[in-house]
Write an enzyme that holds these catalytic residues in place. Structure first.
Site, PDB file in Angstrom:
ATOM      1  N   ASP A  32      20.983  -2.961 -18.048  1.00  0.00           N
ATOM      2  CA  ASP A  32      20.681  -4.298 -18.657  1.00  0.00           C
ATOM      3  C   ASP A  32      19.318  -4.450 -18.845  1.00  0.00           C
ATOM      4  O   ASP A  32      18.513  -3.960 -17.826  1.00  0.00           O
ATOM      5  CB  ASP A  32      21.414  -5.160 -17.567  1.00  0.00           C
ATOM      6  N   GLY A  37      20.377 -11.443 -18.458  1.00  0.00           N
ATOM      7  CA  GLY A  37      20.652 -11.147 -17.311  1.00  0.00           C
ATOM      8  C   GLY A  37      19.574 -11.316 -16.029  1.00  0.00           C
ATOM      9  O   GLY A  37      18.377 -11.672 -16.276  1.00  0.00           O
ATOM     10  N   SER A  81      24.702 -15.036 -28.354  1.00  0.00           N
ATOM     11  CA  SER A  81      24.872 -16.230 -29.065  1.00  0.00           C
ATOM     12  C   SER A  81      24.862 -16.053 -30.471  1.00  0.00           C
ATOM     13  O   SER A  81      24.338 -15.415 -31.168  1.00  0.00           O
ATOM     14  CB  SER A  81      23.460 -16.918 -28.463  1.00  0.00           C
ATOM     15  N   TYR A 146      26.654 -12.396 -35.406  1.00  0.00           N
ATOM     16  CA  TYR A 146      27.367 -12.187 -34.324  1.00  0.00           C
ATOM     17  C   TYR A 146      28.521 -11.734 -34.500  1.00  0.00           C
ATOM     18  O   TYR A 146      29.014 -10.622 -33.830  1.00  0.00           O
ATOM     19  CB  TYR A 146      27.007 -13.365 -33.410  1.00  0.00           C
ATOM     20  N   ASP A 276      28.624 -23.229 -36.838  1.00  0.00           N
ATOM     21  CA  ASP A 276      29.374 -23.475 -35.652  1.00  0.00           C
ATOM     22  C   ASP A 276      31.081 -23.614 -36.184  1.00  0.00           C
ATOM     23  O   ASP A 276      31.369 -24.047 -37.155  1.00  0.00           O
ATOM     24  CB  ASP A 276      29.056 -24.917 -35.352  1.00  0.00           C
TER      25      ASP A 276
END
Ligand code: NAD
Ligand code: UD1
Length: 312
Positions: A32, A37, A81, A146, A276
């Protein structure tokens, strides 16, 4: 005892999965870059090895894979995101797609033998298509970099199975929530942001009119799903929705959280976010067929989440 790699294992879902795998007596290796994180999330155990590294470091990842020949690989690292991917499509593509393709290529070329490679895809691949609930066979309409990267990587996973025999499986997570979800970015999961506002008595920015619906799934159910998909041999070269099969609007989930916490959320409204999705709800029949059953509804999940925040 299995040797297990979790990319993104210091993040929300990865670290909760790591807790469970450690509890079951496995050896867990985590990669990571700590962009979202936190080392604090990692299980405190001798059986965890942590590498602070980016999965885009192909040299590092290739060496790690060859050296360890893992039994199971969970690919959870991502810039998770939607909004961030719209701001930074090239950077997020390098993580969300290319780095995962490199991992597959290494496994193929080096003839490594994982029992399962689990890739975390997203409900975002369905986009705004009218069909609800979304079945795995519903039309795909990725509306953001994404979602495009998640869908393309799913296809690489499924087809690396079909072309080269690698045992892969993909999870289309709906909206996962629970303790350890990082609220610190403006792009963080909405319930982590609402939690943070409740704890700090801050103002919550609601994008749009709040009528947008989501299938919010509690983290413990998601960990169950990941374990079922990894250990069920017939769940192979395929894609599964991971959710509850129930939906709630943003306004109503905020009300439910107010009841669970006994506090009020202060809301300011802004224009809906670009890209969205309006409504999202899963059909989970396929995963149920493997023995999965969500155990935590939204009311119980928000209460558990709030209790965990109080303990912290
Ligand atoms: P998260 O942000 O908490 O976890 C992702 C982790 O990946 C973070 O710890 C981050 O630091 C790490 N990471 C990011 N870029 C990296 C890089 N280049 N190299 C190494 N690590 C990197 O998010 P999460 O909610 O735990 O999500 C896990 C996975 O599930 C992601 O792939 C995400 O896209 C997917 N997913 C999550 C949800 C959700 O509702 N939480 C829904 C659908 C899909
Ligand atoms: C989330 C996940 C994404 C996943 C998708 C699958 C996160 C950060 N994103 O995206 O990885 O692929 O589910 O369904 O976990 N909102 C506000 N105010 C805020 C933040 C959000 O009003 O401060 C709104 C958003 O505009 C959106 C809804 O809340 O309408 C949910 O947003 P978010 O939690 O970011 O989730 P998704 O965009 O659905």
């Amino acid at each position: 005892m299995s040797k297990i790699l979790i990319t993104g294992g210091a993040g929300f879902i990865g670290s909760t999965l790591a807790d469970k795998l450690i509890e079951e007596g496995n050896q867990v290796v985590i990669v990571d870059d700590l962009s979202m994180g936190d080392v604090e999330n990692l299980p405190k155990s001798m059986n965890v090895t942590f590498h602070e590294e980016s999965i885009t470091n192909h040299f590092f990842m290739t060496k790690l894979l060859i050296t360890n020949n893992f039994d199971y690989i969970y690919l959870l690292a991502a810039v998770a995101s939607v909004a961030d991917s719209i701001e930074r499509p090239i950077e997020t593509h390098a993580v969300n797609q290319n780095a995962n393709l490199n991992i597959l290529e290494t496994i193929r070329k080096e003839k490594l033998t994982p029992k399962k490679i689990v890739f975390s895809s997203s409900a975002a691949v369905y986009g705004n298509g009218p069909e609800l609930p979304k079945k795995e066979t519903s039309s795909i309409d990725p509306m953001s970099p994404y979602a495009i990267d998640k869908f393309a990587t799913e296809r690489f996973m499924v087809d690396y199975g079909k072309l080269y025999g690698l045992p892969t499986v993909c999870t289309r997570f709906f909206n996962v929530y629970g303790p350890k979800q990082n609220p610190k970015s403006p792009y963080s999961g909405v319930l982590s942001i609402v939690s943070d506002c409740l704890v700090r008595d801050d103002i919550f920015t609601l994008f749009g009119d709040g009528s947008q619906t989501r299938d919010y799934v509690y983290i413990d159910d998601v960990v169950d799903a990941l374990l079922i998909l990894a250990t069920t041999p017939e769940a192979k070269n395929d894609v599964y929705n991971v959710a509850t099969g129930e939906t709630i609007s943003l306004v109503d989930v905020i009300k439910a959280y107010e009841s669970a916490s006994g506090r009020k959320v202060k809301v300011v409204k802004k224009e809906a976010r670009l890209g969205d999705v309006q409504d999202s709800l899963a059909d989970i029949t396929k995963l149920r067929g493997l023995g999965y059953e969500p155990k935590v509804n939204v009311t119980a999940g928000l209460a558990k989440y709030w209790d965990a925040l109080q303990e912290k």
